[in-house]
Design a protein around this motif. Sequence first.
Motif, PDB file in Angstrom:
ATOM      1  N   GLU A  19      -7.676  10.565   5.344  1.00 55.91           N
ATOM      2  CA  GLU A  19      -6.925   9.623   4.521  1.00 55.91           C
ATOM      3  C   GLU A  19      -6.914   8.296   5.266  1.00 55.91           C
ATOM      4  N   PHE A  20      -6.831   7.217   4.515  1.00 55.17           N
ATOM      5  CA  PHE A  20      -6.646   5.917   5.161  1.00 55.17           C
ATOM      6  C   PHE A  20      -5.396   5.258   4.595  1.00 55.17           C
ATOM      7  N   LEU A  21      -4.657   4.607   5.491  1.00 54.78           N
ATOM      8  CA  LEU A  21      -3.389   3.976   5.144  1.00 54.78           C
ATOM      9  C   LEU A  21      -3.444   2.500   5.522  1.00 54.78           C
ATOM     10  N   PRO A  22      -3.543   1.607   4.532  1.00 56.82           N
ATOM     11  CA  PRO A  22      -3.533   0.180   4.829  1.00 56.82           C
ATOM     12  C   PRO A  22      -2.204  -0.229   5.453  1.00 56.82           C
ATOM     13  N   GLU A  23      -2.273  -0.877   6.598  1.00 56.30           N
ATOM     14  CA  GLU A  23      -1.073  -1.347   7.293  1.00 56.30           C
ATOM     15  C   GLU A  23      -0.109  -0.186   7.543  1.00 56.30           C
ATOM     16  N   ASN A  24      -0.607   1.052   7.550  1.00 58.48           N
ATOM     17  CA  ASN A  24       0.168   2.273   7.770  1.00 58.48           C
ATOM     18  C   ASN A  24       1.215   2.494   6.675  1.00 58.48           C
ATOM     19  N   LYS A  25       0.902   2.060   5.438  1.00 58.29           N
ATOM     20  CA  LYS A  25       1.796   2.226   4.292  1.00 58.29           C
ATOM     21  C   LYS A  25       1.116   3.121   3.260  1.00 58.29           C
ATOM     22  N   LYS A  26       1.890   3.742   2.397  1.00 60.90           N
ATOM     23  CA  LYS A  26       1.335   4.605   1.350  1.00 60.90           C
ATOM     24  C   LYS A  26       0.677   3.796   0.222  1.00 60.90           C
ATOM     25  N   ASP A  27       1.136   2.556   0.006  1.00 62.50           N
ATOM     26  CA  ASP A  27       0.561   1.723  -1.042  1.00 62.50           C
ATOM     27  C   ASP A  27      -0.875   1.360  -0.670  1.00 62.50           C
ATOM     28  N   GLY A  28      -1.836   1.722  -1.508  1.00 59.16           N
ATOM     29  CA  GLY A  28      -3.245   1.460  -1.226  1.00 59.16           C
ATOM     30  C   GLY A  28      -3.934   2.604  -0.506  1.00 59.16           C
ATOM     31  N   ARG A  29      -3.210   3.712  -0.288  1.00 60.40           N
ATOM     32  CA  ARG A  29      -3.761   4.885   0.396  1.00 60.40           C
ATOM     33  C   ARG A  29      -4.984   5.407  -0.343  1.00 60.40           C
ATOM     34  N   GLY A  30      -5.930   5.923   0.403  1.00 62.74           N
ATOM     35  CA  GLY A  30      -7.110   6.528  -0.183  1.00 62.74           C
ATOM     36  C   GLY A  30      -7.584   7.689   0.678  1.00 62.74           C
ATOM     37  N   VAL A  31      -8.573   8.401   0.160  1.00 60.59           N
ATOM     38  CA  VAL A  31      -9.151   9.542   0.882  1.00 60.59           C
ATOM     39  C   VAL A  31     -10.666   9.412   0.838  1.00 60.59           C
TER      40      VAL A  31
END
Length: 77
Positions: A19-31
């Motif tokens: 998974e990737f977390l932009p700025e370590n936030k759930k908003d914009g998360r992807g796999v």
Amino acid sequence: MSYVIINLLEKRENIYIYEFLPENKKDGRGVISMNIKTGEPSIIESGSSWHRGQAFSALRKFYENGKFEETGSRAWG
């Protein structure tokens, strides 16, 4: 400065899923995933396109180094 965090979710034979977390936030998360034998990337859940590209760059580094880490990050700007 912007950054993306990647975390290993699952190992399937030759495919590692992160998974990737932009700025370590759930908003914009992807796999995303990568075939550890061929280096071929794949999108599972799209998330933020800019951060996805940076996450793929981090996975590409893992592939080039021959070691897939449990977690990683990439910063820019």
